[in-house]
Design a protein around this motif. Structure first.
Motif, short mmCIF file in Angstrom:
data_model
loop_
_atom_site.label_atom_id
_atom_site.label_comp_id
_atom_site.label_asym_id
_atom_site.label_seq_id
_atom_site.Cartn_x
_atom_site.Cartn_y
_atom_site.Cartn_z
N LEU A 91 0.76 -1.13 0.07
CA LEU A 91 0.08 0.11 -0.07
C LEU A 91 0.74 1.20 -0.01
O LEU A 91 0.25 2.32 -0.37
N ARG A 92 1.97 1.26 0.31
CA ARG A 92 3.10 2.38 0.46
C ARG A 92 3.75 2.34 -0.93
O ARG A 92 4.48 3.39 -0.98
N THR A 93 3.56 1.69 -1.88
CA THR A 93 4.22 1.72 -3.23
C THR A 93 3.63 2.73 -4.08
O THR A 93 3.96 3.32 -4.90
N ASN A 94 2.16 3.21 -3.71
CA ASN A 94 1.70 4.29 -4.62
C ASN A 94 0.66 4.93 -3.41
O ASN A 94 -0.41 4.38 -3.01
N PRO A 95 0.60 6.30 -3.57
CA PRO A 95 -0.21 7.11 -2.52
C PRO A 95 -1.56 6.68 -2.88
O PRO A 95 -2.28 6.91 -1.98
N GLY A 96 -1.95 6.53 -3.81
CA GLY A 96 -3.56 6.35 -4.30
C GLY A 96 -4.10 5.11 -3.77
O GLY A 96 -5.05 5.00 -3.38
N LEU A 97 -3.12 4.07 -3.41
CA LEU A 97 -3.68 2.77 -2.92
C LEU A 97 -3.98 2.96 -1.50
O LEU A 97 -4.96 2.59 -1.06
N GLU A 98 -3.33 3.75 -0.49
CA GLU A 98 -3.49 3.83 0.79
C GLU A 98 -4.74 4.75 0.81
O GLU A 98 -5.15 4.53 1.90
N SER A 99 -4.85 5.58 0.01
CA SER A 99 -6.00 6.57 0.14
C SER A 99 -7.66 5.78 -0.29
O SER A 99 -8.54 6.09 0.13
N ARG A 100 -7.18 4.98 -1.27
CA ARG A 100 -8.58 4.27 -1.85
C ARG A 100 -8.84 3.00 -0.98
O ARG A 100 -9.69 2.31 -0.87
N PHE A 101 -7.83 2.36 -0.38
CA PHE A 101 -8.07 1.12 0.41
C PHE A 101 -7.55 1.43 1.76
O PHE A 101 -6.44 0.93 2.07
N SER A 102 -8.34 2.26 2.39
CA SER A 102 -8.00 2.62 4.01
C SER A 102 -8.45 1.82 5.01
O SER A 102 -8.23 1.93 6.17
N HIS A 103 -9.43 0.85 4.68
CA HIS A 103 -9.80 -0.02 5.69
C HIS A 103 -9.39 -1.28 5.77
O HIS A 103 -9.18 -2.16 4.55
N ALA A 104 -8.65 -1.64 6.84
CA ALA A 104 -8.08 -3.05 6.81
C ALA A 104 -8.95 -3.89 7.81
O ALA A 104 -9.34 -3.44 8.99
N VAL A 105 -8.94 -5.17 7.41
CA VAL A 105 -9.54 -6.25 8.55
C VAL A 105 -8.28 -7.29 8.58
O VAL A 105 -7.97 -7.80 7.42
#
Length: 143
Positions: A91-105
């Motif tokens: 998720l740290r490889t692309n800033p867009g990933l962290e913002s769009r996939f922000s909920h973790a289970v």
């Protein structure tokens, strides 16, 4: 959810043998899941290892995935799955990933006993299993 569609993908389902085809293959795969659920297993592989030895394949997949997630926001559920530490790195490889996939289970690991019980229940649905086989299975799960 408008549909009960559920698609499970791995890197091999989204990557193509030619760089220009990866984008189209990924778009086609994601399009199938519109209004349903798309589950991408071991998603961290998109950043770490291409089947064809070129990391641009994974970058193309991520680019398509990010655009799709914006276009389908509120319509399609996208689940990125994988081992916790590897997913954090991914998720740290692309800033867009962290913002769009922000909920973790987080799902805890099953113990060897729990895995054995799951196996026993699944096998009882249609097959018999001996106590000796269950003991052997549990010892394998412990390894």
């Amino acid at each position: 959810m408008k549909t009960s569609r559920f698609f499970i993908y791995g890197t091999e389902d989204l990557e193509s043998g030619f760089l220009g085809q990866t984008r189209e293959k990924t778009k086609a795969a994601l399009k199938k899941g519109v209004d349903g659920v798309i589950f991408i297993d071991e998603a961290y592989n998109l950043a770490s290892n291409s089947l064809y030895g070129d990391h641009d394949y994974g970058k193309q997949i991520v680019d398509v995935l990010l655009r799709f997630s914006v276009e389908q926001f509120g319509r399609t559920i996208i689940v990125l799955a994988g081992y916790e530490n590897k997913m954090r790195e991914f998720l740290r490889t692309n800033p867009g990933l962290e913002s769009r996939f922000s909920h973790a289970v987080h799902f805890r690991d099953f113990s060897a006993k729990e895995c054995t019980e799951i196996l026993r229940r699944q096998l009882e649905k249609g097959n018999a299993i001996s106590d000796e086989a269950l003991v052997l299975a549990e010892s394998l799960f412990e390894e």
